[in-house]
Design a protein around this motif. Sequence first.
Motif, PDB file in Angstrom:
ATOM      1  N   ARG A 184       0.482 -49.364 -33.837  1.00 49.28           N
ATOM      2  CA  ARG A 184       0.076 -49.785 -32.494  1.00 49.28           C
ATOM      3  C   ARG A 184       0.063 -48.600 -31.546  1.00 49.28           C
ATOM      4  NH1 ARG A 184       3.987 -54.163 -33.423  1.00 49.28           N
ATOM      5  NH2 ARG A 184       2.866 -55.981 -34.220  1.00 49.28           N
ATOM      6  N   TYR A 185       1.082 -47.775 -31.615  1.00 51.98           N
ATOM      7  CA  TYR A 185       1.110 -46.585 -30.752  1.00 51.98           C
ATOM      8  C   TYR A 185      -0.111 -45.706 -31.006  1.00 51.98           C
ATOM      9  CZ  TYR A 185       5.683 -47.023 -28.504  1.00 51.98           C
ATOM     10  OH  TYR A 185       6.725 -47.422 -27.704  1.00 51.98           O
ATOM     11  N   ILE A 186      -0.434 -45.483 -32.281  1.00 47.67           N
ATOM     12  CA  ILE A 186      -1.562 -44.604 -32.608  1.00 47.67           C
ATOM     13  C   ILE A 186      -2.873 -45.204 -32.119  1.00 47.67           C
ATOM     14  CG2 ILE A 186      -2.877 -43.618 -34.532  1.00 47.67           C
ATOM     15  CD1 ILE A 186      -0.264 -43.221 -36.009  1.00 47.67           C
ATOM     16  N   ARG A 187      -2.985 -46.528 -32.099  1.00 43.05           N
ATOM     17  CA  ARG A 187      -4.193 -47.162 -31.566  1.00 43.05           C
ATOM     18  C   ARG A 187      -4.401 -46.804 -30.097  1.00 43.05           C
ATOM     19  NH1 ARG A 187      -8.370 -48.151 -34.142  1.00 43.05           N
ATOM     20  NH2 ARG A 187      -9.046 -48.804 -32.072  1.00 43.05           N
ATOM     21  N   LEU A 188      -3.319 -46.543 -29.359  1.00 46.68           N
ATOM     22  CA  LEU A 188      -3.436 -46.226 -27.937  1.00 46.68           C
ATOM     23  C   LEU A 188      -4.226 -44.949 -27.703  1.00 46.68           C
ATOM     24  CD1 LEU A 188       0.168 -47.016 -26.589  1.00 46.68           C
ATOM     25  CD2 LEU A 188      -1.818 -48.543 -26.745  1.00 46.68           C
ATOM     26  N   THR A 189      -4.293 -44.082 -28.704  1.00 50.04           N
ATOM     27  CA  THR A 189      -5.050 -42.832 -28.546  1.00 50.04           C
ATOM     28  C   THR A 189      -6.545 -43.091 -28.451  1.00 50.04           C
ATOM     29  OG1 THR A 189      -5.232 -42.437 -30.946  1.00 50.04           O
ATOM     30  CG2 THR A 189      -3.273 -41.573 -29.830  1.00 50.04           C
ATOM     31  N   GLU A 190      -6.981 -44.311 -28.745  1.00 51.89           N
ATOM     32  CA  GLU A 190      -8.401 -44.666 -28.645  1.00 51.89           C
ATOM     33  C   GLU A 190      -8.769 -45.180 -27.255  1.00 51.89           C
ATOM     34  OE1 GLU A 190     -10.434 -44.017 -31.109  1.00 51.89           O
ATOM     35  OE2 GLU A 190      -8.779 -43.358 -32.396  1.00 51.89           O
ATOM     36  N   LEU A 191      -7.796 -45.259 -26.352  1.00 48.61           N
ATOM     37  CA  LEU A 191      -8.069 -45.749 -25.002  1.00 48.61           C
ATOM     38  C   LEU A 191      -8.614 -44.627 -24.125  1.00 48.61           C
ATOM     39  CD1 LEU A 191      -4.837 -47.873 -24.325  1.00 48.61           C
ATOM     40  CD2 LEU A 191      -7.141 -48.759 -24.791  1.00 48.61           C
ATOM     41  N   VAL A 192      -9.432 -45.002 -23.138  1.00 46.27           N
ATOM     42  CA  VAL A 192      -9.874 -44.017 -22.151  1.00 46.27           C
ATOM     43  C   VAL A 192      -8.661 -43.652 -21.293  1.00 46.27           C
ATOM     44  CG1 VAL A 192     -12.245 -44.858 -22.128  1.00 46.27           C
ATOM     45  CG2 VAL A 192     -10.580 -45.822 -20.511  1.00 46.27           C
ATOM     46  N   PRO A 193      -8.648 -42.461 -20.688  1.00 45.57           N
ATOM     47  CA  PRO A 193      -7.469 -42.005 -19.943  1.00 45.57           C
ATOM     48  C   PRO A 193      -6.984 -42.979 -18.878  1.00 45.57           C
ATOM     49  CG  PRO A 193      -9.010 -40.203 -20.248  1.00 45.57           C
ATOM     50  CD  PRO A 193      -9.705 -41.442 -20.744  1.00 45.57           C
ATOM     51  N   GLU A 194      -7.910 -43.656 -18.190  1.00 46.01           N
ATOM     52  CA  GLU A 194      -7.507 -44.565 -17.119  1.00 46.01           C
ATOM     53  C   GLU A 194      -6.684 -45.736 -17.663  1.00 46.01           C
ATOM     54  OE1 GLU A 194     -11.414 -42.647 -15.896  1.00 46.01           O
ATOM     55  OE2 GLU A 194     -10.514 -43.484 -17.708  1.00 46.01           O
ATOM     56  N   LEU A 195      -7.119 -46.326 -18.776  1.00 43.92           N
ATOM     57  CA  LEU A 195      -6.367 -47.427 -19.370  1.00 43.92           C
ATOM     58  C   LEU A 195      -5.032 -46.942 -19.929  1.00 43.92           C
ATOM     59  CD1 LEU A 195      -9.144 -49.482 -21.234  1.00 43.92           C
ATOM     60  CD2 LEU A 195      -7.981 -50.047 -19.087  1.00 43.92           C
ATOM     61  N   LEU A 196      -5.030 -45.761 -20.508  1.00 46.67           N
ATOM     62  CA  LEU A 196      -3.792 -45.211 -21.052  1.00 46.67           C
ATOM     63  C   LEU A 196      -2.780 -44.970 -19.931  1.00 46.67           C
ATOM     64  CD1 LEU A 196      -2.477 -44.396 -23.691  1.00 46.67           C
ATOM     65  CD2 LEU A 196      -3.429 -42.108 -23.412  1.00 46.67           C
ATOM     66  N   GLU A 197      -3.280 -44.585 -18.779  1.00 44.11           N
ATOM     67  CA  GLU A 197      -2.384 -44.389 -17.629  1.00 44.11           C
ATOM     68  C   GLU A 197      -1.791 -45.715 -17.174  1.00 44.11           C
ATOM     69  OE1 GLU A 197      -2.458 -42.401 -13.119  1.00 44.11           O
ATOM     70  OE2 GLU A 197      -4.166 -42.178 -14.475  1.00 44.11           O
ATOM     71  N   PHE A 198      -2.583 -46.787 -17.227  1.00 45.41           N
ATOM     72  CA  PHE A 198      -2.054 -48.111 -16.896  1.00 45.41           C
ATOM     73  C   PHE A 198      -0.931 -48.494 -17.853  1.00 45.41           C
ATOM     74  CE2 PHE A 198      -6.433 -49.316 -15.011  1.00 45.41           C
ATOM     75  CZ  PHE A 198      -6.032 -48.878 -13.758  1.00 45.41           C
ATOM     76  N   VAL A 199      -1.063 -48.119 -19.117  1.00 47.38           N
ATOM     77  CA  VAL A 199      -0.011 -48.402 -20.103  1.00 47.38           C
ATOM     78  C   VAL A 199       1.252 -47.622 -19.744  1.00 47.38           C
ATOM     79  CG1 VAL A 199       0.654 -48.287 -22.531  1.00 47.38           C
ATOM     80  CG2 VAL A 199      -1.697 -48.878 -21.916  1.00 47.38           C
ATOM     81  N   ASP A 200       1.095 -46.352 -19.408  1.00 42.18           N
ATOM     82  CA  ASP A 200       2.248 -45.527 -19.021  1.00 42.18           C
ATOM     83  C   ASP A 200       2.947 -46.094 -17.791  1.00 42.18           C
ATOM     84  OD1 ASP A 200       2.057 -43.725 -21.088  1.00 42.18           O
ATOM     85  OD2 ASP A 200       0.904 -42.239 -19.954  1.00 42.18           O
TER      86      ASP A 200
END
Length: 315
Positions: A184-200
């Motif tokens: 699941r963590y590795i799947r997060l690398t497929e997100l665009v930066p904006e969505l990844l920032e929302f996760v953070d």
Amino acid sequence: MANRKSDFTLPTFDDIFSTQEQRDDAKLSKIRDIPISEIDDFPDHPFKVRDDEDMLQLVESVKERGVIAPATVRQKEDGRYELVSGHRRKRACELAGFDTLRCEVVDLSKEEATILMVESNFQRSQILPSEKAFAYKMRLEAMKKQAGRPSKINASPLATNFQQGRSDMELAEQVGESKDTIRRYIRLTELVPELLEFVDEGRIKMRPAVELSYLDEDCQRDIVDEIDLNDATPSHAQTIKMRKFFEEGKLTTEVISSIMAEDKPNQKEKIVLRGDRVRQLIPKNIPISQTEEYVCKALEHYNKFLRNRAERDSR
């Protein structure tokens, strides 16, 4: 002479490796002060180096006592050095005005350096989901290369020739997480930066983020626009629905808007107040931190005024 030949045995692989390791350690594993200008950060280093309060404390420590634990570097073919561990120490030395960094020079392959880089940074007290995501991905890829090509009888794309049979299982055992969590963590690398920032930031949880990672970049950016427009993130159920529409080739901008407009379970009605307008009505001596209390008390007084007026009108 014949007996000597018959008694001779070739050295084992372990003997050769051990001898080479000792020779390399004697030659390269040295502590030295290296000019910071000659040290390059690790390529695609997944861990952020922040100039925060902790960094300020580290800078003061470096000024007083120097770098107690040397950073780890490896020498590159061009003669420069690649920083394996110690990115925060390097930054602290830069902020402290130092020209050199105390380092241990070690002989490591790219894969070995990647694994060591991840391991050393996982000792941090706080690690963002995005940092874990890219760190796990880099470490898993390094482990796969170390293990060699996967067996043809292995169906999983993550499988390799590790003793455990699968590189993700081996990594899970090493870091103390389940292989599903690592995936699941590795799947997060497929997100665009904006969505990844929302996760953070905690605005999007892990499971809905994983569902969104299966969408293409255009769809993900449409979702970012919807989040910005409505100040609301999609639920897990909504992301599952989006992924289904996407796999069917039906996830348009309109469909995303429609799904995002659906009521979420236990969703509370939100009241949005324009900050500039509200601030104009609040005395300047009221600090921002007391804005909510001031507005609530003002509403209580206004509500009391409306009740009193209603009572007068009813007489």
